[in-house]
Design an enzyme around this catalytic site. Structure first.
Site, PDB file in Angstrom:
ATOM      1  N   ASP A 159     -27.104 -25.717   1.672  1.00  0.00           N
ATOM      2  CA  ASP A 159     -28.142 -26.119   0.713  1.00  0.00           C
ATOM      3  C   ASP A 159     -29.274 -26.840   1.426  1.00  0.00           C
ATOM      4  OD1 ASP A 159     -29.327 -26.395  -1.759  1.00  0.00           O
ATOM      5  OD2 ASP A 159     -28.288 -28.256  -2.251  1.00  0.00           O
ATOM      6  N   CYS A 213     -17.588 -12.769 -17.301  1.00  0.00           N
ATOM      7  CA  CYS A 213     -18.116 -13.632 -18.366  1.00  0.00           C
ATOM      8  C   CYS A 213     -17.988 -12.965 -19.734  1.00  0.00           C
ATOM      9  CB  CYS A 213     -19.584 -13.982 -18.102  1.00  0.00           C
ATOM     10  SG  CYS A 213     -19.824 -15.180 -16.783  1.00  0.00           S
ATOM     11  N   CYS A 216     -19.175 -14.108 -23.602  1.00  0.00           N
ATOM     12  CA  CYS A 216     -19.269 -15.571 -23.715  1.00  0.00           C
ATOM     13  C   CYS A 216     -20.681 -16.058 -23.418  1.00  0.00           C
ATOM     14  CB  CYS A 216     -18.280 -16.230 -22.750  1.00  0.00           C
ATOM     15  SG  CYS A 216     -18.341 -18.030 -22.753  1.00  0.00           S
ATOM     16  N   CYS A 219     -22.260 -21.473 -21.944  1.00  0.00           N
ATOM     17  CA  CYS A 219     -23.170 -22.245 -21.087  1.00  0.00           C
ATOM     18  C   CYS A 219     -24.598 -22.210 -21.621  1.00  0.00           C
ATOM     19  CB  CYS A 219     -23.120 -21.717 -19.654  1.00  0.00           C
ATOM     20  SG  CYS A 219     -23.574 -19.977 -19.453  1.00  0.00           S
ATOM     21  N   CYS A 223     -26.625 -25.877 -23.338  1.00  0.00           N
ATOM     22  CA  CYS A 223     -27.661 -26.529 -22.528  1.00  0.00           C
ATOM     23  C   CYS A 223     -28.551 -27.425 -23.393  1.00  0.00           C
ATOM     24  CB  CYS A 223     -28.510 -25.496 -21.809  1.00  0.00           C
ATOM     25  SG  CYS A 223     -29.798 -26.239 -20.774  1.00  0.00           S
ATOM     26  N   CYS A 239     -34.427 -27.939 -16.743  1.00  0.00           N
ATOM     27  CA  CYS A 239     -33.054 -28.297 -16.383  1.00  0.00           C
ATOM     28  C   CYS A 239     -32.948 -29.793 -16.082  1.00  0.00           C
ATOM     29  CB  CYS A 239     -32.619 -27.481 -15.163  1.00  0.00           C
ATOM     30  SG  CYS A 239     -30.977 -27.897 -14.547  1.00  0.00           S
ATOM     31  N   CYS A 266     -26.576 -32.923 -14.306  1.00  0.00           N
ATOM     32  CA  CYS A 266     -26.023 -32.553 -15.607  1.00  0.00           C
ATOM     33  C   CYS A 266     -24.912 -31.535 -15.382  1.00  0.00           C
ATOM     34  CB  CYS A 266     -27.116 -31.949 -16.490  1.00  0.00           C
ATOM     35  SG  CYS A 266     -26.552 -31.376 -18.112  1.00  0.00           S
ATOM     36  N   CYS A 269     -23.207 -27.232 -18.669  1.00  0.00           N
ATOM     37  CA  CYS A 269     -22.881 -25.801 -18.632  1.00  0.00           C
ATOM     38  C   CYS A 269     -21.529 -25.564 -17.974  1.00  0.00           C
ATOM     39  CB  CYS A 269     -23.991 -25.008 -17.942  1.00  0.00           C
ATOM     40  SG  CYS A 269     -24.302 -25.455 -16.222  1.00  0.00           S
ATOM     41  N   CYS A 273     -17.869 -24.143 -19.813  1.00  0.00           N
ATOM     42  CA  CYS A 273     -17.384 -22.867 -19.298  1.00  0.00           C
ATOM     43  C   CYS A 273     -15.862 -22.786 -19.354  1.00  0.00           C
ATOM     44  CB  CYS A 273     -17.859 -22.676 -17.852  1.00  0.00           C
ATOM     45  SG  CYS A 273     -17.271 -21.131 -17.114  1.00  0.00           S
TER      46      CYS A 273
END
Length: 400
Positions: A159, A213, A216, A219, A223, A239, A266, A269, A273
């Protein structure tokens, strides 16, 4: 290491997915496990199919103030241009839930969000800075690889550079891209970090996995700021993680109530899940929760001066936002605590703390303090958080 134990790099490069390559990959996985990684994969460097999506995301301005996302253009999707000579990318997953995380951790986190005076910090940031943890261990993995194959060209990333981490992770089988844009694994949910080693020789590719997924939308529905504008499409400008960490200016007034007591990141989401029922605990003590971020209140953290902030966040990812953004975020959360109609004594204490900090604050923090002070609800008025309250998903209503 003796020559007899050292693998033939030339043979690996020429054979690709041959016996030497597979043997090396298994050794990598074994050594990575000992270093605290949960999974290892290998991706090709051809990410051409991801380029249109990246360009569209940037064109829509969804990256907000993260100019670095645009700065390198398509090099982010072209590993061999970012690091010339790159042939393969070794991808790595490291789980981050603290070792002592209870089975009902998602329910506990929802409860924390319903306590307006509590300071809510994203789970991943409650321990040691993941950049430091992953980078060091990836480098040790890269050094072990050099012992086995001899000197080779490589670079380690966590990252920290223009790398399409999620794309590389999904292509190499570490999981699939969830509708919240995070990588998901059937046996580990999404509570893990990603890292990469760019290498200049061939390795056998690992297979991608299919998405699970289904229909579904938990998420997307949960939010608080409606930042997930479509499946797999995140507008970072809305976000809460972006607003509390990456964004350096005023938090948009219309979004402030939705932040609630979230002061750094945060997790909503991920909490919503269903796959995170299988989220894995880290084996490393590095991600154990540090004392200041376990049970702290907003008022306790708002009282920190800059020296205290720097001391308390040493070695933490939180430190990089600086004391000013820290105070800005806390001021918004304290304003939201006032909107939640606390008892008279608590309200008086919050107002006093905000006023005491105001005169010495810089212009950015002072504006947010003024907003917070204006959130006092008049006597007799209905309590109103000013934003749609979150609702924990009802079991069985949505899922994989």
């Amino acid at each position: 290491m003796t020559a007899a134990l050292q693998l033939d790099r030339k043979a690996i490069t020429e054979a690709g997915a041959g016996a030497d390559g597979q043997h090396l990959l298994e050794r990598l996985r074994t050594h990575a496990k000992a270093l605290g990684f949960s999974q290892i994969g290998v991706a090709d460097v051809n990410l051409e199919a991801a380029e249109p999506g990246l360009l569209a995301w940037l064109h829509n301005g969804f990256h907000g103030e993260m100019a670095y996302m645009q700065m390198h253009g398509l090099r982010r999707a072209r590993p061999a241009e970012l690091v010339p000579g790159t042939v393969r990318v070794i991808t790595a997953r490291m789980d981050y839930l603290p070792r002592a995380t209870p089975d009902d951790w998602q329910a506990i986190e929802w409860k924390r969000l319903d306590e307006p005076a509590r300071a809510q910090v994203s789970l991943y940031a409650r321990g040691r800075d993941y950049h430091k943890v992953l980078r060091g261990r990836l480098q040790r993995l890269a050094e072990a690889l050099a012992e086995w194959v001899g000197p080779y060209g490589h670079r380690v990333f966590t990252d920290s550079a223009p790398v399409l981490e999620a794309e590389l992770a999904t292509r190499s089988g570490l999981g699939w891209r969830g509708k919240h844009t995070l990588v998901l694994d059937r046996e580990a949910g999404s509570t893990f970090f990603l890292g990469e080693i760019y290498v200049d020789f061939d390795l056998p590719l690992t297979e991608a996995t299919s998405a699970h997924c289904g229909s579904c939308t938990a998420c997307i529905d949960i939010c608080p700021t409606h930042a997930i504008v479509a499946p797999g499409q995140l507008d970072a400008r809305r976000c809460i993680s972006y607003l509390t960490i990456e964004h350096g200016g005023p938090i948009p007034v219309e979004l402030r109530p939705a932040l609630g007591n979230r002061i750094y990141g945060c997790d909503d989401c991920q909490l919503a899940c269903p796959w995170n029922r299988w989220a894995q605990r880290s084996e490393l003590p590095d991600f154990d929760v540090r004392t200041p971020f376990a049970e702290a209140t907003l008022l306790e953290l708002f009282a920190w001066d800059e020296a205290t902030f720097l001391r308390a966040t040493e070695g933490s990812a939180i430190r990089r936002i600086g004391h000013v953004r820290w105070q800005r975020n806390l001021a918004v959360a304290l304003g939201n605590a006032l909107r939640a109609r606390p008892d008279a004594d608590t309200a008086t204490t919050i107002v006093a703390a905000l006023r005491a900090r105001r005169d010495g604050a810089n212009a950015l923090v002072r504006e947010h303090i003024d907003w917070a002070l204006a959130q006092t609800v008049p006597a007799g008025a209905p309590a109103d958080a000013g934003a749609e309250a979150h609702a924990e998903p009802t079991p069985g209503t949505s899922g994989p």
